[in-house]
Scaffold this active site. Structure first.
Site, PDB file in Angstrom:
ATOM      1  CG  ASP A 240     -26.622  19.264  24.748  1.00  0.00           C
ATOM      2  OD1 ASP A 240     -26.177  18.180  25.140  1.00  0.00           O
ATOM      3  OD2 ASP A 240     -26.366  19.734  23.630  1.00  0.00           O
TER       4      ASP A 240
ATOM      5  CG  HIS B 120     -25.570   9.190  16.172  1.00  0.00           C
ATOM      6  ND1 HIS B 120     -25.715   7.871  15.804  1.00  0.00           N
ATOM      7  CD2 HIS B 120     -25.203   9.163  17.482  1.00  0.00           C
ATOM      8  CE1 HIS B 120     -25.448   7.082  16.832  1.00  0.00           C
ATOM      9  NE2 HIS B 120     -25.142   7.850  17.862  1.00  0.00           N
TER      10      HIS B 120
END
Length: 1092
Positions: free
Chosen positions: A257, A751
């Protein structure tokens, strides 16, 4: 995720290093860390105070209320600490609902003090600013500090003063401690700001006559500020919440990531569980987890995770194989299910990401069948039909049961199928292929006639604009009710050509008169024009280097769409707000530090600017305007009827889920009037309530849909608005993240803002509050579409909405590149190549991945074999090539090529020019004899000519024998380069027929003149022919073809380039001046003077 908890040790290290205060902070850096690997002798050498002082020991694993739980050992000597740890180290403990192993402890000096010397201080961030809480009674029995503590709010960009602290926080503190505490709290607040903390609590904070002691500390920092704070933070470790182990696979995905522009997240909840997920999108991933838990699967849910932001095929493969590896380690009596889900993508090429997943499934097909894994797939978005087809095919070829569904199926329906709560359809209906939507049947290239642009439920008006209300002097500027109109113009920051073309296609299909994009700003190039399509026609849009020029030349623009990176988004947004013409800014970037976002919000509120984002895909107003990639590609725009307005407005946090709402609303109502994704960050630039109030005041909107989520309290403002009568239109609400209350330990969802810090922030609490206030709240996301349909039908029944007749949209030509991606067209390529492919994740040489080239240690000769001959040559052949390159690398400065290179270098020319000057001398007379020698000797040998006949024929024809003769070397002074090569060839080549023939020719020529030897060019030429003919990798025709097309001269060119570059660098290093040839070395032979 932004706010991440750090260990107590890390927090104290930051404080001790960087706090600036006149208060005497005691016991700086006096802490020792203990794990199972701790060497006590070494620990006491590093921390000698452990042997002399009374000590405190406690676990440092993000556990709250350790004192209440009996997890703090107080006033012990070192032996007492060791005995205390024996009973607890590596023991399983239950804290709340979480079970975990105690494995990381902190030892500190014991601080004798009285209860009166204990205080409580906490700083935490909110949207408007940072709250400082202080209570004059600290310690384990502090109780409900929210109710008891004095609090002071420091607004964004404001500073905290000691006077404020004394007057508002230290009311109940003895006078002799006020000065010390005021200085310390101001220093602590400055530290909190400088190091981008989002939460910092000290309890107790002890103040004695000696100074200030930080006894217990808990803290979170904004991980997105790493690029700002790296120098001070160093490499921060973020421990997992207590009760959840840190798995190496999680670290691997976190590393992927960090290296990717895409988003890849993985949290293991129960590695032995039977329900696994691989979900695209931060919002969608939460919805799938909710649905699994709602249907009773919480105890079997193995993981939470998401992939989004258009990851590459390789990244998706790495992500998928990690999950498949984890789920095929332990068998489950009932078999396992894998849910590959997602909402309708805005810009991710679904087929491309599915390629990576399909590769992983093929690699793991054995274990998947052995563990009885059934796979359920549901996805939509660009090229999803091809993705689903490929996924279905792999199920048939591998024998793994794979059930595939598209946008015709409700997003979470596959969860019910996977868990046995609903039947699996035999053949689900498939939506039309992308191509059926887009190809234009008419021959007209004109802009189509205007179609209906007013709402289904209102008559068309000449102007739907609502200008911003003028504010009274001294008050913040009022924000516009209508953000986008039929004639709205925007500037796009960033070279996002695909997004801009998508906006222009949307404009065209909405029958706008002009494109919505007026210009682009891109600071990394000069001003220029960029080509785009407007329907069939090509148009040019200006690109400016700086924003000032763009604003000045396009005064009609009032929207900025910023694709700036997370590092530059803040500066570019602040700059944009300096121009009064800008009323709306959409910030796409994810990962902007929260402190910067709050500053942007404050400035926007002061200037009356509406910010959509950060971390958003944007928003869409059907028939008028769309932001960037919102709504996906044209097939989805048309399928969801986004080319004309309906009667329903929505607001969502998630970009992917906003597209899912487009789909749901288009299937259950007359369509979308306007939709906005406010973004997944903790502090979105505009809130749910901002947009709900706009929708309330817009006549064309008859009902609203709000998709909230866990974290924050914004949804309560909607409850208040309904109760107070400010919101009168029907509101359908659902907050995602209901599963969070069912997990034993805290899970950070996709989120940044999706994390509940208190009970009121949970999705369950907010859904109940909305229901109580009078909003329409379904029982689960599964039922959201049904509730929307019910409310809509009621509005139609009572005449509030009068559905209008559907008007077919105009057609837009499909881009060539996308049509080719979909396999709809074919075109002969301008170039063909068969040696190298750089398009995938890994560079490929003649079919061999670059990693394999290095793994096999092929060397330069092996690479040359792949790129020149498309063969993997035997080891001896590779060595021979490398030897040839070495012996031809240089032959001194006097030869013509080196001479030219040197002259050119001394004339001040660059490396490329100088090298080219030298290479241009290569030909039959210098260096280019390899090909010619190979051809001459091969032709003579193959025709059966004897060596003597060959020599006599060449003499008779008046031709030189190429590769024979040397200016310096002779039979008596042999060329050692030739000797080295000859020894190697004789030892390793299977046959040397042509070389032997050439050596026989040499015997004849040297008997006439000793310097007519087989030179290095000739030797390499004939030996290479032997290599090509006898190594087993080539047919005779292929070997002859490589000689014919000049491959052998390439060896000399490549080798000698090394020497020429060396001569160039040598001349530059020696700082040699311009070369002029001396007169005495030139023979001037001019004709005598002739007079007329």
């Amino acid at each position: 995720m932004s706010a991440k908890a750090i260990s107590e040790q890390t927090g104290k290290e930051f404080l001790y290093k960087y706090i600036c205060t006149s208060a005497a902070v005691q016991n700086r850096f006096r802490y020792a860390n203990v794990t199972t690997e701790t060497d006590w002798d070494r620990l006491t050498q590093e921390h000698p105070w452990l042997l002399t002082e009374r000590l405190v020991v406690k676990p440092d694993q993000l556990i709250k209320r350790r004192g209440k739980l009996g997890l703090v050992g107080v006033n012990l000597d070192l032996q007492g600490v060791q005995e205390w740890l024996k009973e607890r180290l590596m023991r399983e403990t239950t804290v709340g609902k979480a079970k975990g192993v105690l494995k990381n402890f902190l030892i500190e000096p014991f601080v004798p003090h009285t209860q009166e010397e204990e205080f409580y201080v906490c700083i935490y961030a909110t949207r408007e600013g940072d709250y400082v809480l202080f209570h004059h009674e600290g310690g384990v029995d502090v109780g409900d500090v929210d109710a008891k503590a004095q609090r002071l709010m420091v607004a964004v960009d404001d500073k905290l003063s000691e006077d404020q602290v004394r007057e508002q926080l230290l009311i109940h503190v003895p006078d002799d401690k006020k000065e010390v505490l005021a200085s310390f709290i101001v220093g602590l607040f400055n530290l909190y700001e400088d190091l981008y903390f989002t939460y910092l609590e000290i309890n107790p904070l002890v103040v004695t006559q000696d100074g200030v002691y930080i006894l217990d500390m808990a803290a979170k920092i904004d991980a997105t500020a790493d690029y700002i704070c790296k120098a001070k933070w160093g490499d921060v470790e973020f421990p997992p919440p207590f009760g959840r182990e840190a798995y190496p696979e999680e670290a691997y995905i976190a590393d992927l990531d960090a290296k990717s522009g895409a988003s890849l997240k993985l949290t293991l909840l129960n590695p032995r569980g039977r329900i696994w997920t691989m979900v695209a999108g931060g919002g969608a991933s939460v919805v799938y987890s909710d649905t699994i838990c709602d249907l009773g699967g919480v105890d079997e849910l193995a993981n939470y995770g998401e992939y989004s932001g258009a990851p590459s095929e390789q990244q998706t493969y790495d992500y998928a194989k990690t999950i498949l590896s984890l789920m095929t380690r332990e068998k489950h009596a009932q078999g396992k299910v894998l849910i590959i889900g997602g909402s309708i993508a805005n810009f991710t090429n679904v087929a491309a990401t599915f390629k990576g997943i399909v590769r992983a499934i093929k690699d793991y097909q054995g274990p998947l069948k052995e563990h009885e894994v059934t796979i359920f797939v549901r996805r939509g978005g660009p090229n999803y039909q091809e993705g689903l087809r490929v996924m279905g095919e792999v199920g048939k070829t591998t024998g793994i049961p794979i059930h595939v569904f598209g946008t015709e199926t409700h997003m979470t329906a596959i969860v019910g199928m996977a868990l046995g709560h609903r039947p699996i359809p035999n053949q689900p209906p498939m939506d039309a292929h992308t191509a059926n939507f887009l190809l234009n049947a008419s021959n007209s290239a004109m802009t189509p006639a205007t179609t209906r642009t007013a709402s289904f439920s209102e008559p068309r008006t000449s102007n739907d604009a609502t200008p911003a209300k003028k504010s009274k002097a001294g008050l913040p500027a009022a924000k516009a009710t209508t953000l986008f109109r039929k004639h709205t113009k925007a500037i796009v920051w960033g070279m996002q050509t695909r997004a801009v073309q998508g906006m222009l296609d949307f404009d065209y299909v909405c029958s706008r008169d002009e494109p919505s994009v007026a210009a682009m700003v891109y600071p990394f190039t000069g001003d220029h024009k960029q080509k785009f399509y407007w329907g069939h026609k090509e148009i040019l849009l200006p690109v400016y280097k700086n924003m000032a020029d763009a604003m000045k030349k396009h005064p009609e623009v009032d929207v900025l769409i910023s694709f700036a990176s997370l590092r530059s988004a803040f500066d570019s947004t602040v700059e944009a707000m300096q121009y009064p013409q800008i009323h709306t800014i959409a910030i796409i970037a994810e990962g902007i530090p929260e402190a910067q976002t709050r500053k942007m919000i404050k400035m926007a509120d002061e200037k009356g600017v509406t910010i959509i984002g950060p971390a958003t895909v944007g928003g869409i107003k059907p028939g008028c305007f769309k932001i960037g990639n919102t709504g996906g590609m044209l097939d989805n725009i048309l399928a969801s009827k986004l080319y004309r307005p309906g009667s329903v407005a929505y607001v969502s946090r998630s970009g992917g889920m906003s597209n899912e709402l487009n789909n749901i609303i288009s299937r259950t109502t007359d369509g979308v009037y306007e939709g906005v994704a406010i973004g997944g960050d903790r502090y979105p630039g505009s809130t749910f309530m901002d947009h709900v109030l706009r929708y309330q005041d817009t006549p064309g909107i008859k009902m609203m849909v709000v998709l909230g989520e866990i974290g924050g309290t914004e949804e309560y403002k909607i409850c208040q608005g309904i109760r107070e009568g400010r919101i009168t239109k029907p509101v359908v609400c659902w907050c995602i993240g209901t599963c969070a209350t069912m997990f034993a330990s805290e899970v950070q969802f996709g989120h940044a803002g999706a994390c509940a810090n208190q009970a009121s922030e949970t999705a369950v609490a907010k859904n109940q509050a909305l229901r109580d206030a009078g909003a329409y709240v379904p029982k689960s996301f599964d039922e959201l579409g049904d509730v929307i349909r019910t409310v809509y039908d009621e509005l139609v029944a009572n005449g509030t909405i009068i559905p209008a007749q559907e008007v077919p949209p105009p057609t837009v030509p499909m881009d060539y590149s996308w049509a080719r991606e979909l396999g709809l067209i074919r075109k002969p390529a301008s170039f063909m190549t068969s040696i190298c492919d750089e398009r995938g994740q890994e560079l490929i040489y003649a079919g061999m991945p670059i990693t394999e080239v290095f793994k096999e240690e092929m060397g330069l000769g092996g690479v040359l074999g792949l790129l020149w001959f498309q063969r993997r040559l035997p080891r001896y052949a590779c060595q021979f090539i490398e030897m040839c390159l070495m012996v031809t690398a240089d032959h001194g400065p006097a030869v013509s090529g080196a001479h030219n290179t040197i002259v050119c270098a001394r004339a001040g020319k660059d490396l490329i020019s100088s090298l080219t000057s030298g290479l241009l001398t290569i030909g039959d007379r210098f260096g280019g004899a390899l090909d010619a020698a190979a051809k001459q000797f091969s032709k003579a040998f193959d025709s059966g000519m004897l060596p003597m006949e060959f020599v006599n024929k060449m003499k008779k024809d008046g031709k030189l024998i190429m590769g024979i003769g040397h200016r310096v070397k002779s039979i008596n002074n042999p060329d050692m380069r030739v000797q080295i090569l000859k020894d190697f060839v004789k030892q390793h080549f299977t046959s040397t027929q042509l070389l032997d023939y050439a050596l026989d020719v040499e015997k004849i020529t040297t008997s006439k003149k000793p310097n007519l030897i087989l030179n290095v060019d000739g030797f390499i030429g004939v030996a290479f022919v032997d290599l090509l003919r006898t190594c087993g990798g080539f047919t005779r025709d292929e070997a002859d073809e490589f000689v014919e097309i000049g491959a052998l001269n390439g060896i000399f060119v490549l080798g000698r380039s090394m020497g020429f570059i060396g001569h160039y660098l040598d001349q530059k290093r020696l700082k040699q001046g311009l070369y002029r040839h001396p007169w005495d070395d030139i023979s001037y032979v001019l004709p005598e003077h002739m007079s007329m």
